[in-house]
Design a protein around this motif. Structure first.
Motif, PDB file in Angstrom:
ATOM      1  N   VAL A  97       0.838  -1.204   0.000  1.00  0.00           N
ATOM      2  CA  VAL A  97       0.000   0.000   0.000  1.00  0.00           C
ATOM      3  C   VAL A  97       0.872   1.251   0.000  1.00  0.00           C
ATOM      4  CG1 VAL A  97      -1.786   1.268   1.256  1.00  0.00           C
ATOM      5  CG2 VAL A  97      -1.888  -1.228   1.117  1.00  0.00           C
ATOM      6  N   LEU A  98       1.996   1.188   0.690  1.00  0.00           N
ATOM      7  CA  LEU A  98       2.913   2.326   0.764  1.00  0.00           C
ATOM      8  C   LEU A  98       3.432   2.726  -0.617  1.00  0.00           C
ATOM      9  CD1 LEU A  98       4.378   4.258   2.729  1.00  0.00           C
ATOM     10  CD2 LEU A  98       6.192   2.539   2.919  1.00  0.00           C
ATOM     11  N   MET A  99       3.483   1.785  -1.544  1.00  0.00           N
ATOM     12  CA  MET A  99       3.949   2.097  -2.899  1.00  0.00           C
ATOM     13  C   MET A  99       3.066   3.151  -3.568  1.00  0.00           C
ATOM     14  SD  MET A  99       4.972  -1.710  -4.260  1.00  0.00           S
ATOM     15  CE  MET A  99       6.083  -2.752  -3.302  1.00  0.00           C
ATOM     16  N   GLY A 100       1.817   3.255  -3.124  1.00  0.00           N
ATOM     17  CA  GLY A 100       0.933   4.277  -3.682  1.00  0.00           C
ATOM     18  C   GLY A 100       1.341   5.692  -3.333  1.00  0.00           C
ATOM     19  N   ARG A 101       2.220   5.840  -2.350  1.00  0.00           N
ATOM     20  CA  ARG A 101       2.672   7.177  -1.932  1.00  0.00           C
ATOM     21  C   ARG A 101       3.854   7.683  -2.756  1.00  0.00           C
ATOM     22  NH1 ARG A 101      -0.488  10.237   0.086  1.00  0.00           N
ATOM     23  NH2 ARG A 101       1.215  11.398   1.083  1.00  0.00           N
ATOM     24  N   THR A 102       4.367   6.854  -3.647  1.00  0.00           N
ATOM     25  CA  THR A 102       5.565   7.214  -4.410  1.00  0.00           C
ATOM     26  C   THR A 102       5.395   8.514  -5.177  1.00  0.00           C
ATOM     27  OG1 THR A 102       6.083   4.862  -4.646  1.00  0.00           O
ATOM     28  CG2 THR A 102       7.213   6.378  -6.117  1.00  0.00           C
ATOM     29  N   VAL A 103       4.196   8.758  -5.719  1.00  0.00           N
ATOM     30  CA  VAL A 103       3.986   9.949  -6.553  1.00  0.00           C
ATOM     31  C   VAL A 103       4.084  11.236  -5.749  1.00  0.00           C
ATOM     32  CG1 VAL A 103       2.550   8.713  -8.209  1.00  0.00           C
ATOM     33  CG2 VAL A 103       1.459   9.860  -6.272  1.00  0.00           C
ATOM     34  N   HIS A 104       4.043  11.143  -4.415  1.00  0.00           N
ATOM     35  CA  HIS A 104       4.099  12.341  -3.581  1.00  0.00           C
ATOM     36  C   HIS A 104       5.483  12.581  -2.987  1.00  0.00           C
ATOM     37  CE1 HIS A 104      -0.260  12.758  -3.802  1.00  0.00           C
ATOM     38  NE2 HIS A 104      -0.359  11.472  -3.525  1.00  0.00           N
ATOM     39  N   ARG A 105       6.439  11.748  -3.367  1.00  0.00           N
ATOM     40  CA  ARG A 105       7.786  11.884  -2.823  1.00  0.00           C
ATOM     41  C   ARG A 105       8.804  12.040  -3.945  1.00  0.00           C
ATOM     42  NH1 ARG A 105       6.642   6.847  -0.421  1.00  0.00           N
ATOM     43  NH2 ARG A 105       8.530   6.023  -1.386  1.00  0.00           N
ATOM     44  N   GLY A 106       9.983  12.532  -3.598  1.00  0.00           N
ATOM     45  CA  GLY A 106      11.069  12.603  -4.557  1.00  0.00           C
ATOM     46  C   GLY A 106      11.540  11.213  -4.914  1.00  0.00           C
ATOM     47  N   LEU A 107      12.290  11.108  -5.994  1.00  0.00           N
ATOM     48  CA  LEU A 107      12.693   9.807  -6.525  1.00  0.00           C
ATOM     49  C   LEU A 107      13.451   8.967  -5.501  1.00  0.00           C
ATOM     50  CD1 LEU A 107      12.737   8.005  -9.018  1.00  0.00           C
ATOM     51  CD2 LEU A 107      14.862   9.126  -9.721  1.00  0.00           C
TER      52      LEU A 107
END
Length: 208
Positions: A97-107
């Motif tokens: 589920v945490l992978m869904g937060r990737t778009v809100h963080r830097g690379l």
């Protein structure tokens, strides 16, 4: 958030799949794309998500021409829920589920406290908080599908695109997932889903 297409033509480089498709979905609506396997539903979804270029027509996302948006901008507006699958690596449900937060963080940035809070909220929203530490590969198909929906929720978009979210599930889990989809739409999300079961359209769709 509104997704709209006008006279959309879609397909692959040397193969046209569909044309003249007009789609419009708004908040609190579920649009069901109904058709047999192999009829082009996934190809249409990939085009609506900007993963395949349109062969004709236009797609608008909240009034903006999607062709002018970057991948990051699209990912912050649309969440994609694929069919449930077995992960290659034994991630925990919370890590999936945490992978869904990737778009809100830097690379290269690490997840922060806010990201963890959003994950916990998404799991609780779908009633699977108790699975947080479980191995994603060792839960049921219905639970995996709910985990993928939770991942999309954690992405915090206003529109979800779901590719046959009930595929390969038993009847009880199909109903469970469809009920959750209806509830999320009732809370303000716009949802597009595909299925080859007419009964699913009757259960949750506003448009078919």
């Amino acid at each position: 958030m509104e997704l709209r297409s006008e006279k959309l033509a879609f397909g692959y480089r040397r193969q046209a799949v569909g044309r003249d498709v007009d789609v419009r979905v708004r908040p609190r609506e579920v649009l069901c794309l109904l058709g047999p396997n192999g009829s082009g539903k996934t190809t249409l979804f990939k085009t609506l998500l900007g993963l395949l270029p349109a062969q004709g027509g236009r797609i608008f996302l909240d009034g903006e021409d999607m062709s002018a948006l970057s991948r990051g901008e699209i990912a912050r507006k649309i969440a994609y829920v694929p069919q449930a699958h077995d992960a290659v690596f034994p991630y925990s449900v919370s890590d999936m589920v945490l992978m869904g937060r990737t778009v809100h963080r830097g690379l290269f940035s690490a997840p922060g406290r806010e990201d963890r809070i959003k994950v916990e909220a998404a799991l609780s929203e779908l009633g699977i908080a108790g699975l947080s530490d479980r191995d994603y590969t060792r839960i049921s198909g219905g639970q995996r599908q709910l985990a993928l929906i939770a991942r999309a929720l954690a992405q915090q978009t206003e529109l979800m695109v779901m590719d046959e979210p009930t595929a390969s599930l038993d009847f009880g889990n199909q109903v469970l997932v469809l009920e959750q989809i209806s509830r999320l739409a009732g809370q303000g999300l716009a949802v597009i889903l595909s299925t080859h079961h007419p009964d699913h359209a009757f259960l949750c769709a506003h448009q078919v």
